[in-house]
Design a protein around this motif. Structure first.
Motif, PDB file in Angstrom:
ATOM      1  N   ILE A 152       0.840  -1.196   0.000  1.00  0.00           N
ATOM      2  CA  ILE A 152       0.000   0.000   0.000  1.00  0.00           C
ATOM      3  C   ILE A 152       0.877   1.249   0.000  1.00  0.00           C
ATOM      4  N   ILE A 153       0.483   2.217  -0.830  1.00  0.00           N
ATOM      5  CA  ILE A 153       1.126   3.531  -0.823  1.00  0.00           C
ATOM      6  C   ILE A 153       0.055   4.571  -0.510  1.00  0.00           C
ATOM      7  N   SER A 154       0.335   5.410   0.472  1.00  0.00           N
ATOM      8  CA  SER A 154      -0.519   6.551   0.777  1.00  0.00           C
ATOM      9  C   SER A 154       0.123   7.762   0.111  1.00  0.00           C
ATOM     10  N   VAL A 155      -0.504   8.248  -0.964  1.00  0.00           N
ATOM     11  CA  VAL A 155       0.027   9.377  -1.726  1.00  0.00           C
ATOM     12  C   VAL A 155      -0.562  10.655  -1.141  1.00  0.00           C
ATOM     13  N   SER A 156       0.290  11.636  -0.903  1.00  0.00           N
ATOM     14  CA  SER A 156      -0.160  12.882  -0.294  1.00  0.00           C
ATOM     15  C   SER A 156       0.426  14.074  -1.040  1.00  0.00           C
ATOM     16  N   GLU A 157      -0.408  15.076  -1.262  1.00  0.00           N
ATOM     17  CA  GLU A 157       0.049  16.346  -1.822  1.00  0.00           C
ATOM     18  C   GLU A 157      -0.330  17.439  -0.843  1.00  0.00           C
ATOM     19  N   HIS A 158       0.664  18.209  -0.401  1.00  0.00           N
ATOM     20  CA  HIS A 158       0.387  19.341   0.477  1.00  0.00           C
ATOM     21  C   HIS A 158      -0.207  20.474  -0.340  1.00  0.00           C
TER      22      HIS A 158
END
Length: 125
Positions: free
Chosen positions: A114-120
């Protein structure tokens, strides 16, 4: 798409013992974000003196995943999808979560990691 950070993220029903373990390993609480998603979870970002990060998130299960911060979440999701990743079946993680300060998309690889992709979200002053 540019990756800005890449580190482990641990989701657990009882995050405090995990946070205490990483504190014993030399990590300090860097910042805490509350009220994420429909389940209103809390994420504690920890950092050690060498600049390594680990996130410990309060969740409804026990999961270890990779947190990947990027400068363009749509591009990241498109790239991962092209490589066979999919959104999880879990309702709380099946769509992009949009908070005031970030967008988060959880993606599952064909083999199950699993990858949790995040963009600030950067606000112009």
């Amino acid at each position: 798409m540019k990756i800005t950070t890449f580190n482990p993220l641990i989701a657990t029903k009882d995050p405090e013992p995990t946070i205490q373990l990483f504190e014993a390993l030399g990590f300090e609480r860097h910042h805490e974000k509350e009220g994420i998603g429909e389940n209103s979870v809390t994420d504690v970002r920890m950092k050690n003196a060498d600049g390594f990060y680990v996130d410990v998130t309060q969740g409804d299960g026990e999961w270890t995943m990779i947190r990947m911060n990027v400068d363009n979440i749509e591009e990241a999701v498109e790239l991962l999808t092209a490589h066979g990743f999919r959104r999880p079946m879990h309702k709380a993680a099946s769509e992009t979560i949009d908070t005031e300060s970030s967008k988060i998309a959880v993606m599952v690889s064909p083999s199950g990691f699993i990858i949790s992709v995040s963009e600030h979200i950067k606000k112009n002053a």
